[in-house]
Design an enzyme around this catalytic site. Structure first.
Site, short mmCIF file in Angstrom:
data_model
loop_
_atom_site.label_atom_id
_atom_site.label_comp_id
_atom_site.label_asym_id
_atom_site.label_seq_id
_atom_site.Cartn_x
_atom_site.Cartn_y
_atom_site.Cartn_z
N HIS A 167 1.87 -7.43 -4.58
CA HIS A 167 1.74 -6.42 -4.98
C HIS A 167 2.41 -5.14 -6.45
CE1 HIS A 167 3.44 -3.23 -2.35
NE2 HIS A 167 3.32 -4.86 -1.37
N GLU A 190 1.06 -8.33 5.29
CA GLU A 190 2.55 -8.07 5.14
C GLU A 190 3.03 -8.42 7.07
OE1 GLU A 190 5.83 -8.78 4.47
OE2 GLU A 190 6.05 -6.86 2.99
#
Length: 384
Positions: free
Chosen positions: A187, A263
Site C-alpha cells: 500500500h 498485516e
C-alpha cells in the site's frame, strides 16, 4: 536384491477439490509392471494427493518384495525435493504422510528422481481414472486397482529409460502450463509510514496520506500500461483497500477483499517506533528479534503464526486464480513472507529485505508446487 521403480502421481480438480492418485511398481531389470494402485480420495489438495500416490506406490512395492530397493520417479518437484531431504516439509497435512512414506522401507533403500510430466503418463492416467470414476458416482472402493499384476505388453516400461534431468529456476517449470502469478503491491504511505511506526492489523487502521494516494496513482498508471492484471485482491485494512480501489478503477476491475492478506498484529507495540520500543521494552524486542515464534506483547501475532496464515491464503488464491495474473494489495510482512516461502528462505530473512511503500514484487506459482520470484521492491514508477 531386486530393484523396483515406483512411478506415482496425484491430482485434484480444484485445490483442494475432488482428488485421486495413481501408482505403479516396475521391475527395473525387466521393465515388467508388477502392481498398480489407484484411489479416489474425496476432497483434498493436489500436494496431499501426490503424497498419497507415493505412499501407495511404496506400500505396493513392499508387498511384492519387502527386501527390494526402490527408485521413485515423480513429476512433483515438491515431493521429490522434500523426500530427498533438500526441502523442508512445513505444511501440517504433508508431514504425517511424508513420515509414513519414510517408514515403509529402511533408510537408504529408497531414492528419488524428478521426471517431466510426459514421462509420468501412466501414473497420471491411473490418478485420472480414479477421479473420473468418482465423478461418475462410483465409490472410492470401486476405483482401486491396488496390487493388480499387469498382463498387457504395452504396460511395460523399457528398462534403463533415460529421464530428463530437472533444469534450474523457471526452466524446470516450463512444461507446467501458465502459472498463477501474484503481483504484490504494498500500500501507499500513511501518516505513520515515514515515521517508521509499527502499523499492523491491531492499530488505528490509518488511511493513505496525500503522498500515499499519489503513489497509488503512479502504481495504477504503470499497471494499466502493462495490461496484464486480471483481478485485484486486497487486505481488509483501510490503507490497502484505498490503494486497491485506486488501481482497480484505472484497470476497470472490481476489488475482492481477502482477510488472510492483513498485516501482522503487533499488539501493544502498535504505533511505536523501533527506537521507542528499544527504550521501553528491550528484553521483549530482543526476544522477538531472536525467534519467529515470539509474538509482540499485548496479544500480538508471531511471524510463525503470520506465515501459517499467509501460506494458507496463498494456497487458496493459487487455486482460485490458476493460470491468471492477479494483483494482491497488501503489507510489508505478508509480501516478505510470500517471497520468503517462495525462496524457501529462513524466517530471519524477513529482516533482510527492503520493501518500500507502493513497491511492486511478483511471484509465479506452478502446478507442481514450485515457485519463481520474478520481481522484488520495484519502485521505478515512483521516480519523478
Amino acid at each position: 536384491m531386486r530393484e523396483f521403480i515406483v512411478e506415482a502421481d496425484g491430482g485434484s480438480r480444484g485445490n483442494p477439490g475432488p482428488a485421486g492418485y495413481g501408482a505403479l511398481v516396475i521391475d527395473a531389470a525387466t521393465g515388467e509392471t508388477l502392481a498398480e494402485a489407484a484411489e479416489h480420495l474425496g476432497t483434498v489438495t493436489n500436494n496431499v494427493a501426490e503424497y498419497r500416490g507415493l505412499l501407495a506406490g511404496l506400500l505396493a512395492a513392499r508387498e511384492v518384495d519387502p527386501a527390494a530397493s526402490v527408485h521413485v520417479r515423480m513429476d512433483s518437484k515438491l515431493v521429490v525435493e522434500q523426500m530427498s531431504g533438500r526441502w523442508k516439509i512445513k505444511h501440517a497435512d504433508l508431514k504425517p504422510l511424508a513420515a509414513q512414506a519414510a517408514r515403509v522401507f529402511p533408510p537408504g533403500r529408497v531414492t528419488y528422481e524428478w521426471i517431466p510430466r510426459e514421462q509420468n503418463k501412466r501414473a497420471d492416467r491411473l490418478a485420472n481414472v480414479a477421479m473420473d470414476a468418482a465423478a461418475g458416482g462410483k465409490a472410492a472402493a470401486d476405483t482401486r486397482a491396488a496390487r493388480a499384476v499387469a498382463t498387457t505388453p504395452e504396460a511395460a516400461v523399457p528398462a534403463g529409460r533415460e529421464a530428463t534431468a530437472p533444469s534450474v529456476g523457471w526452466g524446470a517449470t516450463a512444461d507446467m502450463g501458465a502459472p498463477a502469478t501474484f503481483v504484490l503491491l504494498r500500500h501507499g504511505e500513511t501518516p505513520l509510514t515515514p515515521q517508521k511506526r509499527f502499523s499492523g492489523s491491531g492499530g488505528t487502521d490509518p488511511s493513505l496520506s496525500d503522498v500515499g494516494r499519489d503513489q497509488a496513482e503512479r502504481a495504477a498508471a504503470l499497471l494499466a500500461r502493462r495490461g496484464t492484471i486480471q483481478a485485484v485482491v486486497s487486505s481488509p485494512l483501510a490503507r490497502t483497500r484505498e490503494t486497491a480501489a485506486i488501481v482497480a478503477t484505472r484497470l476497470n476491475l472490481d476489488v475482492t477483499v481477502e482477510d488472510g492478506l492483513r498485516e501482522t498484529d503487533f499488539g501493544a507495540w502498535e504505533g511505536l517506533t523501533f527506537a521507542e520500543l528499544r527504550d521501553r521494552h528491550p528484553d521483549d524486542l530482543n526476544a522477538w528479534l531472536a525467534s519467529p515464534d515470539v509474538a509482540p506483547t499485548g496479544g500480538g501475532e508471531s511471524f510463525t503464526a503470520t506465515a501459517t496464515r499467509i501460506a494458507a491464503t496463498r494456497d487458496k488464491l493459487i487455486a482460485a486464480y490458476a493460470g491468471r495474473t492477479v494483483l494482491l494489495v497488501t503489507h510489508v510482512t505478508p509480501i516478505k513472507t510470500l517471497i520468503r516461502l517462495a525462496l524457501n528462505a529462513p524466517p530471519e530473512s524477513l529482516f533482510r529485505m527492503e520493501l518500500s511503500a507502493a513497491s511492486l514484487s511478483a511471484v509465479a506459482y506452478y502446478a507442481d508446487g514450485n515457485a519463481s520470484v520474478r520481481l522484488l521492491n520495484d519502485t521505478s514508477h515512483l521516480r519523478p
